[in-house]
Enzyme design. Sequence first.
Site, PDB file in Angstrom:
ATOM      1  N   ARG A   2       0.856  -1.184   0.000  1.00 11.68           N
ATOM      2  CA  ARG A   2       0.000   0.000   0.000  1.00 11.68           C
ATOM      3  C   ARG A   2       0.888   1.227   0.000  1.00 11.68           C
ATOM      4  O   ARG A   2       1.667   1.420   0.941  1.00 11.68           O
ATOM      5  CB  ARG A   2      -0.856  -0.058   1.278  1.00 11.68           C
ATOM      6  CG  ARG A   2      -1.837   1.072   1.491  1.00 11.68           C
ATOM      7  CD  ARG A   2      -2.606   0.775   2.787  1.00 11.68           C
ATOM      8  NE  ARG A   2      -3.784   1.592   2.921  1.00 11.68           N
ATOM      9  CZ  ARG A   2      -3.840   2.695   3.662  1.00 11.68           C
ATOM     10  NH1 ARG A   2      -2.776   3.115   4.306  1.00 11.68           N
ATOM     11  NH2 ARG A   2      -4.966   3.373   3.747  1.00 11.68           N
ATOM     12  N   SER A  37     -12.763  -3.603   0.229  1.00 11.75           N
ATOM     13  CA  SER A  37     -12.977  -3.022   1.565  1.00 11.75           C
ATOM     14  C   SER A  37     -14.423  -2.626   1.748  1.00 11.75           C
ATOM     15  O   SER A  37     -14.993  -1.977   0.852  1.00 11.75           O
ATOM     16  CB  SER A  37     -12.183  -1.715   1.701  1.00 11.75           C
ATOM     17  OG  SER A  37     -10.916  -1.943   2.183  1.00 11.75           O
ATOM     18  N   LYS A  46      -4.944   5.071   8.628  1.00  8.90           N
ATOM     19  CA  LYS A  46      -5.704   5.425   7.437  1.00  8.90           C
ATOM     20  C   LYS A  46      -6.190   6.862   7.571  1.00  8.90           C
ATOM     21  O   LYS A  46      -6.687   7.248   8.631  1.00  8.90           O
ATOM     22  CB  LYS A  46      -6.900   4.468   7.320  1.00  8.90           C
ATOM     23  CG  LYS A  46      -7.669   4.628   6.035  1.00  8.90           C
ATOM     24  CD  LYS A  46      -8.851   3.681   5.936  1.00  8.90           C
ATOM     25  CE  LYS A  46      -9.447   3.802   4.547  1.00  8.90           C
ATOM     26  NZ  LYS A  46     -10.651   3.032   4.386  1.00  8.90           N
TER      27      LYS A  46
END
Length: 216
Positions: free
Chosen positions: A39, A108, A137
Site C-alpha cells: 500500500r 474493503s 488510514k
Amino acid sequence: MRLVMPRLYVILDAGMLTEPAGEIARKLLDAGVRLLQYRDKQASAGELLSSARTIAAAARAAKGALFVNDRPDVAYLAGADGVHVGQEDLSAEQAREVLGPDRWVGVSTHNLQQFQQAAASSADYIAVGPIFPTSSKANPDPVVGVDFVRRMRALTPKPIVAIGGISLDCAAELIEAGADSVAVISGILKAPDPAEQAREYLGRLQAVKSADRRQS
Ligand code: TZP
Ligand code: MG
C-alpha cells in the site's frame, strides 16, 4: 480459483516502512507470513509497480501471495496475486476485468450495504473495518466493532478479513468472531522487530478455533 486466506495478512504501508519494502517483505515471509499487501498512497504508478514487482517476486519464492492496494493495472503488470480495492477505487467487477479469473480481488467495506454489495460481487474476499480506531488510514470510516464481523459472517461464505487497530491482544478474538484473516499494519510495522512481532501474531492466531461457517 478459491482463495484460502491465511489468518494473518500483513499490509506493508510504504509510509510506515523503515527499510526497503523488498527487505521487510523477505523478513516477514521468512517469519512465516504468507499474505502481504503493498500500500503506497504517495507513489507514482511507476514507483508502485517497481516496488510491487520486487515484493511479488519475494512472495512467489516463499509460496506466499501479494495483493497490491488500489490499482488492478499495477497488480497485473507486477505479477501480483491480486488487488485490494476500496469503495473509491475501481469496483470489484472492473478490477476483475483487468485481472481476469486467475487472480484475486479483495474489497474493503465499512457498513452492511457495502458488505452486501461485495458479497454479491465476484470479490474473492471482503474486508470489514475499521474494527477498532486506527491512525494508519486517513479519514477512516466509523469503527464497526467485533460484533459486526459476527453479523457479517452469517451473510456469506466468502472469506472475511478484519482490519483496523488490530493489536496482538485482540487478533484471536476476530477469528473467533468469524473472520478468516486479520489485516494488520501498525501492530506489526511499528514493533521494534516486525518479523518477531509477526511470529507472535502467527502463534496466537494458530491457536484459535474458528467460528462455524454457516453457509460454507
Ligand atoms: N482500512 C481500514 S482500517 C485501515 C485500513 C487500510 C488501517 C489499518 O491499519 P492498522 O494500523 O492495523 O490499524
Ligand atoms: Mg483503495
